[in-house]
Design a protein around this motif. Sequence first.
Motif, PDB file in Angstrom:
ATOM      1  N   UNK A   1     -14.732  -4.532  -2.486  1.00  0.00           N
ATOM      2  CA  UNK A   1     -14.647  -3.160  -2.957  1.00  0.00           C
ATOM      3  C   UNK A   1     -13.994  -2.215  -1.980  1.00  0.00           C
ATOM      4  N   UNK A   2     -13.755  -2.681  -0.739  1.00  0.00           N
ATOM      5  CA  UNK A   2     -13.065  -1.852   0.237  1.00  0.00           C
ATOM      6  C   UNK A   2     -11.627  -2.343   0.374  1.00  0.00           C
ATOM      7  N   UNK A   3     -10.857  -1.654   1.183  1.00  0.00           N
ATOM      8  CA  UNK A   3      -9.472  -2.053   1.384  1.00  0.00           C
ATOM      9  C   UNK A   3      -8.521  -1.139   0.644  1.00  0.00           C
ATOM     10  N   UNK A   4      -7.219  -1.411   0.717  1.00  0.00           N
ATOM     11  CA  UNK A   4      -6.209  -0.553   0.084  1.00  0.00           C
ATOM     12  C   UNK A   4      -6.372  -0.465  -1.439  1.00  0.00           C
ATOM     13  N   UNK A   5      -6.078   0.717  -1.958  1.00  0.00           N
ATOM     14  CA  UNK A   5      -6.135   0.966  -3.404  1.00  0.00           C
ATOM     15  C   UNK A   5      -4.798   1.555  -3.829  1.00  0.00           C
ATOM     16  N   UNK A   6      -4.244   1.046  -4.919  1.00  0.00           N
ATOM     17  CA  UNK A   6      -2.971   1.545  -5.448  1.00  0.00           C
ATOM     18  C   UNK A   6      -3.207   2.284  -6.760  1.00  0.00           C
ATOM     19  N   UNK A   7      -2.334   3.233  -7.023  1.00  0.00           N
ATOM     20  CA  UNK A   7      -2.388   3.957  -8.290  1.00  0.00           C
ATOM     21  C   UNK A   7      -0.965   4.297  -8.708  1.00  0.00           C
ATOM     22  N   UNK A   8      -0.785   4.444  -9.991  1.00  0.00           N
ATOM     23  CA  UNK A   8       0.533   4.841 -10.502  1.00  0.00           C
ATOM     24  C   UNK A   8       0.842   6.270 -10.057  1.00  0.00           C
ATOM     25  N   UNK A   9       2.063   6.476  -9.550  1.00  0.00           N
ATOM     26  CA  UNK A   9       2.478   7.799  -9.086  1.00  0.00           C
ATOM     27  C   UNK A   9       3.052   8.601 -10.248  1.00  0.00           C
ATOM     28  N   UNK A  10       2.931   9.904 -10.167  1.00  0.00           N
ATOM     29  CA  UNK A  10       3.397  10.772 -11.256  1.00  0.00           C
ATOM     30  C   UNK A  10       4.894  10.624 -11.522  1.00  0.00           C
ATOM     31  N   UNK A  11       5.674  10.477 -10.457  1.00  0.00           N
ATOM     32  CA  UNK A  11       7.114  10.397 -10.640  1.00  0.00           C
ATOM     33  C   UNK A  11       7.643   8.978 -10.779  1.00  0.00           C
ATOM     34  N   UNK A  12       6.767   8.026 -11.011  1.00  0.00           N
ATOM     35  CA  UNK A  12       7.167   6.626 -11.097  1.00  0.00           C
ATOM     36  C   UNK A  12       6.810   5.879  -9.823  1.00  0.00           C
ATOM     37  N   UNK A  13       6.680   4.584  -9.947  1.00  0.00           N
ATOM     38  CA  UNK A  13       6.283   3.781  -8.806  1.00  0.00           C
ATOM     39  C   UNK A  13       4.784   3.866  -8.561  1.00  0.00           C
ATOM     40  N   UNK A  14       4.374   3.606  -7.317  1.00  0.00           N
ATOM     41  CA  UNK A  14       2.960   3.570  -6.986  1.00  0.00           C
ATOM     42  C   UNK A  14       2.726   4.271  -5.653  1.00  0.00           C
ATOM     43  N   UNK A  15       1.469   4.613  -5.416  1.00  0.00           N
ATOM     44  CA  UNK A  15       1.044   5.116  -4.117  1.00  0.00           C
ATOM     45  C   UNK A  15      -0.158   4.306  -3.651  1.00  0.00           C
ATOM     46  N   UNK A  16      -0.204   4.008  -2.354  1.00  0.00           N
ATOM     47  CA  UNK A  16      -1.290   3.210  -1.775  1.00  0.00           C
ATOM     48  C   UNK A  16      -2.058   4.055  -0.771  1.00  0.00           C
ATOM     49  N   UNK A  17      -3.384   3.995  -0.873  1.00  0.00           N
ATOM     50  CA  UNK A  17      -4.278   4.640   0.082  1.00  0.00           C
ATOM     51  C   UNK A  17      -5.297   3.610   0.571  1.00  0.00           C
ATOM     52  N   UNK A  18      -5.920   3.931   1.697  1.00  0.00           N
ATOM     53  CA  UNK A  18      -6.955   3.048   2.225  1.00  0.00           C
ATOM     54  C   UNK A  18      -6.528   2.370   3.517  1.00  0.00           C
ATOM     55  N   UNK A  19      -7.354   1.435   3.955  1.00  0.00           N
ATOM     56  CA  UNK A  19      -7.138   0.766   5.236  1.00  0.00           C
ATOM     57  C   UNK A  19      -7.187  -0.742   5.068  1.00  0.00           C
ATOM     58  N   UNK A  20      -6.181  -1.401   5.618  1.00  0.00           N
ATOM     59  CA  UNK A  20      -6.175  -2.867   5.714  1.00  0.00           C
ATOM     60  C   UNK A  20      -6.582  -3.226   7.140  1.00  0.00           C
ATOM     61  N   UNK A  21      -7.573  -4.067   7.291  1.00  0.00           N
ATOM     62  CA  UNK A  21      -8.126  -4.381   8.602  1.00  0.00           C
ATOM     63  C   UNK A  21      -7.538  -5.667   9.162  1.00  0.00           C
ATOM     64  N   UNK A  22      -7.383  -5.679  10.472  1.00  0.00           N
ATOM     65  CA  UNK A  22      -6.962  -6.867  11.215  1.00  0.00           C
ATOM     66  C   UNK A  22      -5.647  -7.454  10.690  1.00  0.00           C
ATOM     67  N   UNK A  23      -4.647  -6.625  10.633  1.00  0.00           N
ATOM     68  CA  UNK A  23      -3.318  -7.049  10.182  1.00  0.00           C
ATOM     69  C   UNK A  23      -2.564  -7.618  11.391  1.00  0.00           C
ATOM     70  N   UNK A  24      -2.190  -8.894  11.362  1.00  0.00           N
ATOM     71  CA  UNK A  24      -1.534  -9.487  12.531  1.00  0.00           C
ATOM     72  C   UNK A  24      -0.105  -8.990  12.702  1.00  0.00           C
ATOM     73  N   UNK A  25       0.269  -8.727  13.947  1.00  0.00           N
ATOM     74  CA  UNK A  25       1.641  -8.345  14.312  1.00  0.00           C
ATOM     75  C   UNK A  25       2.141  -7.133  13.542  1.00  0.00           C
ATOM     76  N   UNK A  26       1.224  -6.246  13.201  1.00  0.00           N
ATOM     77  CA  UNK A  26       1.614  -5.044  12.453  1.00  0.00           C
ATOM     78  C   UNK A  26       2.541  -4.158  13.279  1.00  0.00           C
ATOM     79  N   UNK A  27       2.367  -4.151  14.591  1.00  0.00           N
ATOM     80  CA  UNK A  27       3.194  -3.308  15.443  1.00  0.00           C
ATOM     81  C   UNK A  27       4.665  -3.723  15.376  1.00  0.00           C
TER      82      UNK A  27
END
Length: 375
Positions: free
Chosen positions: A141-167
């Motif tokens: 139930x936790x983690x990133x959440x996506x929703x349809x954007x008003x102008x098309x496409x999507x928007x993502x909110x939230x936090x992804x934990x322990x992402x390797x080599x993200x830097x």
Amino acid sequence: MGAFRQDPGAMDLTLTEDQRLIAATARELLASRNATAGARAMADDPTGYSAALWKEMVELGWTGLALPEEYGGVGGDFLDVCLLFEQLGYALVPSPLPATVACCALPIARFGTGAQKEEWLGAIARGAVMSHAPLPWDRPGEGPVARAADGGGFEIDGTARFVPYARAAEALLVAADLDGEPRAFLVDARSPGITLEPAGTVGLDRPHHVRFASVAVPDDHVLGAGTAAVDAISAYGAAAACAEMVGGAQRVLDLTIEYATGREQFGKPIGAFQAVQHHCADMAIDVLGSRFIAYEAIWRLSASREAAAEVSMAKAWTSEAYERVCALGHQVHGAIGFTWEHDLHLFSRHAMAAAPAFGDDDLHLDRLADRIGLP
């Protein structure tokens, strides 16, 4: 390039000539670069890997080994590249190769559109670093959440934990909840709204927590197949982690046998004592068992067969076996195995960090229990 030689109904663990060459070349390269010692230098590097060694891997075709030739790859398969992952584990080399290829490139190759494959697989084959931002297996139930954007496409909110080599990642394959269904989104890592926070772990790969604040994603940056694409990220990732752990466990066994035959006490090598021999025998059993169960899952994924049960079996068993091997290795080495100058403690750190990746043993044993109908 093919997988293990096999008849249509059974797995044969005999490597082909090409596969033996892949493994031998990888081990020779990593040994010649003193890669294990290099892992120590990565302890304070925010990227968590050697850019110079990555460049060599790209030039050797490692990033494209499992990718189709029409997208700049070599035309091999998942099993071929897992031989490289095993050698990374043997040399204890922090590398974005498993995250980039297993967790990102292969799901894109399997579920992406032609345009997505052309853009992303070609970039990976040329050396682009990519990482995966998974939904948390330990916090439903936790983690990133996506929703349809008003102008098309999507928007993502939230936090992804322990992402390797993200830097170092140029792009992220983000698993996010969209209207109650997990979906996989291809996200430019430099998009506005993305921030990184170092995640302190015992491992050497320097993961980050990745925070998304209304990050825009175009319509054509979503992988097809819905939940299946997200499941593939976890399956390929867990199997790749098993291959790395097999390599690490084999190296600990080799180090321990070398030490037991060279260290003398009471006028003879300590390997002559029955208790030490039993420790080494138990380690060898765990290494061999881990190899068989890991490559069964890897082979099934390479052959596009149902592999969910085999992946869970492999991840649960190999995680525990690797930790047992390291513990017995420390028993044989004694105090020297805990010193900074010795390599053994680095493998113990790797074992502890790898165990919860893509789900710990409890999660995978619960999945197996569900599959066989246990309450």
